[in-house]
Enzyme design. Structure first.
Site, PDB file in Angstrom:
ATOM      1  N   LEU A 413       1.885  -8.937   5.074  1.00 29.12           N
ATOM      2  CA  LEU A 413       1.870  -9.261   3.648  1.00 29.12           C
ATOM      3  C   LEU A 413       3.273  -9.661   3.186  1.00 29.12           C
ATOM      4  O   LEU A 413       4.286  -9.115   3.633  1.00 29.12           O
ATOM      5  CB  LEU A 413       1.384  -8.066   2.836  1.00 29.12           C
ATOM      6  CG  LEU A 413      -0.040  -7.571   3.143  1.00 29.12           C
ATOM      7  CD1 LEU A 413      -0.423  -6.474   2.164  1.00 29.12           C
ATOM      8  CD2 LEU A 413      -1.043  -8.723   3.096  1.00 29.12           C
ATOM      9  N   GLY A 453      -0.794  -0.679  10.480  1.00 34.80           N
ATOM     10  CA  GLY A 453       0.054   0.272   9.785  1.00 34.80           C
ATOM     11  C   GLY A 453       0.829  -0.437   8.705  1.00 34.80           C
ATOM     12  O   GLY A 453       1.123  -1.637   8.802  1.00 34.80           O
ATOM     13  N   GLY A 454       1.172   0.282   7.639  1.00 40.62           N
ATOM     14  CA  GLY A 454       1.926  -0.325   6.557  1.00 40.62           C
ATOM     15  C   GLY A 454       1.183  -1.539   6.000  1.00 40.62           C
ATOM     16  O   GLY A 454       0.011  -1.460   5.668  1.00 40.62           O
ATOM     17  N   ASP A 455       1.881  -2.655   5.862  1.00 40.59           N
ATOM     18  CA  ASP A 455       1.238  -3.887   5.364  1.00 40.59           C
ATOM     19  C   ASP A 455       1.012  -4.879   6.491  1.00 40.59           C
ATOM     20  O   ASP A 455       0.971  -6.081   6.267  1.00 40.59           O
ATOM     21  CB  ASP A 455       2.091  -4.506   4.250  1.00 40.59           C
ATOM     22  CG  ASP A 455       3.474  -4.925   4.741  1.00 40.59           C
ATOM     23  OD1 ASP A 455       3.857  -4.517   5.860  1.00 40.59           O
ATOM     24  OD2 ASP A 455       4.162  -5.667   4.006  1.00 40.59           O
ATOM     25  N   GLU A 456       0.863  -4.381   7.728  1.00 38.79           N
ATOM     26  CA  GLU A 456       0.675  -5.266   8.885  1.00 38.79           C
ATOM     27  C   GLU A 456      -0.758  -5.125   9.393  1.00 38.79           C
ATOM     28  O   GLU A 456      -1.269  -4.014   9.576  1.00 38.79           O
ATOM     29  CB  GLU A 456       1.655  -4.909  10.002  1.00 38.79           C
ATOM     30  CG  GLU A 456       1.568  -5.882  11.180  1.00 38.79           C
ATOM     31  CD  GLU A 456       2.605  -5.593  12.253  1.00 38.79           C
ATOM     32  OE1 GLU A 456       2.570  -6.279  13.271  1.00 38.79           O
ATOM     33  OE2 GLU A 456       3.434  -4.668  12.045  1.00 38.79           O
TER      34      GLU A 456
END
Length: 565
Positions: A413, A453-456
């Site tokens: 993102l 994970g996270g925005d990945e």
């Protein structure tokens, strides 16, 4: 009920298609063999008809020439000095042979001494071929139009009158030539021969016999062909003194079965080089075979209806117990108390199936439901509901275990961190859930998109054998457009973007881990090129910062673990 009807319809249609297919194939094979047999039979009969016509023409010409020669040797010389008696002799001969349209005797200068009906008496015909060629030996001339007799002889049809000339020298007792006996045979005798032969072949619809001169001009045949040049294979083959048949297209554009033969004379008559062809339209010749094909197809249609009905009834016997099994399964699925799978009879297969399903359902319904939930949790990202990294790793491994191909996408993102920093983690979680739903809607049923994970995020698109390859450019555009849509948080429209890296296995690398690194490399290039775009990996792309190709990502799993939050 819909399932039962579908199965019964499938069985009935399958039987119908099989019967119809067999009928069509059988009709085609039968029609083909029938056409070949009919073609051969009719071809040989047409060749025989052409040969018979040519032979009868030759024999008839030899007979007329011989008779005229005999008349010149035995009957004319004593009457050369008596024109009245000479005419009487000629008319007597003409009475026996009505094909003789005109007969006359000339002196050595070409002057007509006497002729049948007194026609051309005293006329000089020394310039005519019938006199010039008949002074030394017997002469048989080819077909020609009437010239001097055109307006003298009766002509009820009004058509141009045609003759065949026969002439022979007349000798006295000392063997000296004292004149020429000249004869014009009416072309009508050839029509009589043609009609006679065609009467014997009345079973051959639209049969035609055609006589062609040595220069390929049509002498006898259909009105539209008379006088035209007929340069076709049959005529060329006949002029090589061959007898046979051929299928060919005529000048009128139609295809005909065509028999051919050559008139090479008979005994002392050497012939005029005439060819005879007998033809029949191919469609007419094939009519019996076509009718047989239609009958076979119609019979097949009746069999289709019969076997469809039989298939429908037979399928009903199978679907009734299956319907009971389906109803029981529906009650079990809905949680109805006391619902159980019945054990049915009727056939060994149905009994075995129902008993096996009963045991299976009992085992499943009594198994601890918590195991299923734990397994779901182990492979699902709790925030977005998408598959997690663990599931993605296993799916990549399973997808690339055998032959085939796949596309890998890394999705990151753009502009997500400012949302987290400004609006808080709750807002960030809401954005991630919305993005997860939108990404899931962009892919096919057997594609997998996971949150690493996270925005990945990452996706794998397996390419099945025989299936259309995915439109990766179009997919990238749809993903970017979907992610770019705003998310409403507390009345505020929040927007994020995304960058994509795409790599293909095994096209970009036969090694899965290397292909994943190249997708990551393409993602870095998309970020570097301005973000909010997708880039397909190509040779020459710079490596991601701090990532040396072949260094810290030796396996697909390590590649994904290195990007964990």
């Amino acid at each position: 009920m819909a399932r039962e009807r579908g199965l019964r319809t499938t069985v009935a249609l399958t039987g119908a298609v099989l019967v119809l297919g067999v009928s069509v194939v059988l009709a085609a094979l039968t029609g083909l063999r029938s056409r070949e047999r009919i073609e051969s039979e009719i071809g040989h009969s047409l060749a025989e008809a052409a040969h018979n016509m040519a032979d009868r023409l030759d024999r008839s010409m030899w007979s007329r020439a011989s008779e005229i020669s005999m008349l010149a040797k035995l009957g004319i010389t004593p009457a050369m000095e008596d024109p009245v008696r000479l005419r009487w002799l000629l008319e007597q001969f003409q009475g026996f042979f009505p094909t003789v349209s005109w007969m006359g005797v000339t002196d050595t200068t070409g002057k007509v001494l006497a002729a049948t009906g007194g026609l051309l008496d005293g006329v000089d015909i020394s310039k005519r071929p019938v006199f010039q060629n008949g002074q030394k030996a017997q002469f048989v001339g080819d077909v020609h139009d009437a010239v001097m007799l055109a307006n003298l002889l009766p002509n009820p049809t009004g058509e141009a009158m045609k003759f065949v000339d026969i002439s022979t020298p007349v000798h006295n007792d000392r063997g000296e030539v004292v004149g020429v006996l000249a004869t014009h045979l009416s072309w009508e005798w050839t029509r009589e021969i043609r009609r006679s032969l065609m009467d014997t072949m009345r079973g051959r619809a639209e049969l035609e016999l055609i006589v062609v001169a040595a220069d390929r001009t049509v002498l006898l045949g259909p009105r539209e062909l008379l006088g035209t040049s007929l340069d076709i294979t049959a005529v060329r083959s006949a002029q090589k003194n061959e007898i046979g048949w051929v299928v060919e297209r005529w000048p009128d554009g139609q295809r005909y079965l065509t028999g051919y033969a050559y008139g090479n004379g008979y005994l002392s008559y050497t012939g005029l080089g005439w060819s005879v062809v007998a033809r029949q339209p191919l469609a007419v010749a094939y009519a019996p075979a076509t009718a047989q094909m239609i009958e076979t197809v119609l019979a097949g249609g009746a069999m289709v209806l019969l076997f469809s009905a039989l298939g429908w009834m037979a399928a009903g016997r199978v679907t009734r117990p299956l319907r009971r099994i389906a109803r029981a399964a529906e009650r079990i699925r809905s949680g109805e108390r006391g619902a159980e799978m019945p054990v049915l009879g009727g056939s060994a297969e149905i009994t075995s199936l129902s008993a096996t399903l009963r045991d299976l359902v009992d085992g499943l319904t009594h198994r601890d439901a918590a195991l299923v939930r734990l397994e779901d949790i182990a492979y699902q990202d709790r925030l977005t509901g998408l598959p997690n990294r663990r599931y993605f790793e296993q799916y990549v491994e399973a997808t690339t275990a055998g032959n085939g191909s796949a596309a890998f996408l890394y999705i990151d993102l753009d502009g997500f961190k400012p949302v987290n920093d400004r609006l808080g983690h709750d807002a960030g979680d809401l954005v991630l859930r919305q993005v997860g739903e939108r990404l899931a809607a962009c892919f096919r049923g057997d594609d997998v998109v996971a949150r690493l994970g996270g925005d990945e995020f990452a996706a794998v698109l397996p390419q099945r054998a025989g299936a259309e390859p995915p439109d990766l450019d179009g997919l990238a555009r749809r993903i970017i457009e979907a992610v770019n849509e705003s998310v409403s948080i507390g009345g505020e429209a929040v927007r994020v973007g995304c960058s994509l890296g795409i790599a293909l296995w095994p096209e970009d690398s036969p090694d899965v881990a290397e292909t994943l690194r190249r997708a990551d490399q393409a993602l870095y290039q998309a970020k570097r090129a301005g973000r909010n775009r997708g880039i397909r990996w190509t040779a020459g792309l710079p490596p991601a910062p701090g990532k040396v190709p072949g260094g810290d990502r030796d396996t697909a799993a390590e590649a994904m673990r290195s990007s964990a939050p």
